[in-house]
Design an enzyme around this catalytic site. Structure first.
Site, PDB file in Angstrom:
ATOM      1  CE  LYS A 111      36.956  69.891 -26.775  1.00 42.65           C
ATOM      2  NZ  LYS A 111      36.546  68.796 -25.900  1.00 42.65           N
ATOM      3  CE  LYS A 194      37.397  77.271 -11.986  1.00 40.10           C
ATOM      4  NZ  LYS A 194      36.296  76.336 -12.249  1.00 40.10           N
ATOM      5  CE  LYS A 197      36.775  79.453 -16.143  1.00 36.44           C
ATOM      6  NZ  LYS A 197      35.439  79.622 -16.174  1.00 36.44           N
TER       7      LYS A 197
END
Ligand code: TRP
Length: 327
Positions: A111, A194, A197
């Site tokens: 992040k 998935k 995603k």
């Protein structure tokens, strides 16, 4: 009876992957466990500083949770910011969390790299706050995905360290819980793996029928089998996997036969799949709308959850203060 705790950041709507994955399991678990399901709105502040957006999203998650079958009479469903004791425990636990280990946290590094102008202290101590959510309720099991496993390991480390520093056996170490074979992995529609995603590969519980049709018709396929009984490439298997979740066994068998005899027309398969997804999603979507618009009910659920959560939280914080030595 085990205590199970799960938190979700209010950053997006729930999709079929959540619904057939974790939520299904939560709905079962709430019958046999002491379950806490909460919305981690404080955590959202680490990246989204404006609570006004967060509050709408909290309401969305709550209505989507409730519409999916989480039951406020069985589980404690609450909003993190309704439990002020979290802040006190977080402050106290921060005294024994070391800068070095926090800086090494994968999610922090990621992040900080993505958003170099907002590397705030809350982001650095994200894992401490999460540990407090868990330790506050003395959770035995915490269902988490791969991306949260490190946070759970840190929770165990903080629990052990607290016990060691104060010479107690107070906090228990929670176990990461991944549902084993009970976790159905729902594929996305773009062949990227998935659901959820990547942007645009998901069907959301709030999608209207026409959106679902459009998304399914656009799903990635190939040019079709040319050899009988050949194995299915991933993008095609994905459609069959979705079909197994929403269609009858006969329907799946029918398209499987067509595939194996090279007579399949993906357009037909997609049309059927879209209708069967709609059958599963539409009732949930309508419940979501009803609940979302019933402010009074939502407030009542949140207040009831907050009261139960605060009761446990107050007990934990009082015990922690006592252990540390505030008399
Ligand atoms: N960090 C979790 C996530 O991003 C959300 C979360 C916050 C959480 N506190 C938690 C999950 C406690 C489990 C337990 O998905």
């Amino acid at each position: 009876m085990d205590t199970v705790l799960s938190g979700i950041r209010p950053t997006g709507d729930l999709h079929l992957g959540n619904y057939f994955g974790a939520l299904r399991n939560f709905v079962k678990m709430q019958n046999e466990n002491n379950c806490y399901f909460f919305v981690a709105d404080y955590h959202s502040l680490t990246t989204h500083p404006h609570p006004s957006d967060i509050q709408v999203n909290v309401k969305k998650i709550l209505s989507q949770y409730l519409a999916s079958g989480l039951d406020p009479e069985k589980a404690t469903i609450y909003v993190q910011s309704d439990v002020p004791q979290v802040a006190e425990l977080y402050m106290l636990m921060n005294m024994n969390a070391y800068i070095g280990e926090l800086e090494r946290t994968t999610t922090f590094k990621e992040k900080a790299r993505q958003n170099p102008d907002n590397v705030n202290a809350g982001l650095l101590t994200y894992a401490v706050l999460m540990a407090c959510d868990i330790l506050m309720m003395h959770a035995d099991k915490v269902p988490v995905g791969k991306d949260q496993e490190q946070h759970l390991e840190m929770t165990c480390k903080f629990a052990r360290r607290f016990n060691q520093i104060y010479g107690v056996e107070y906090f228990k170490e929670p176990k990461a819980f991944n549902f084993g074979n009970n976790l159905i992995k729902v594929p996305g529609l773009d062949g990227s793996g998935k659901m959820g995603k990547s942007q645009g590969n998901g069907i959301y519980l709030i999608d209207e029928d026409k959106d679902i049709r459009k998304k399914v018709m656009k799903a990635v396929t190939d040019s079709g089998p040319t050899v009988e009984n050949s194995p299915k490439p991933e993008v095609i298997q994905n459609l069959f996997t979705l079909m197994e979740l929403v269609s009858t066994p006969d329907t799946v068998q029918h398209f499987d036969n067509l595939y194996n005899t090279c007579q399949i027309r993906y357009g037909d398969l997609k049309k059927q799949l879209a209708e069967d997804i709609i059958k599963a999603v539409a009732p949930v979507r309508e419940r979501i709308k009803d609940i979302y618009n019933n402010e009074e009910y939502l407030n009542r659920v949140a207040a009831q959850g907050a009261e139960k959560a605060r009761e446990q939280a107050a007990k934990t914080v009082a015990e922690v203060r006592h252990i540390i030595g505030f008399k």
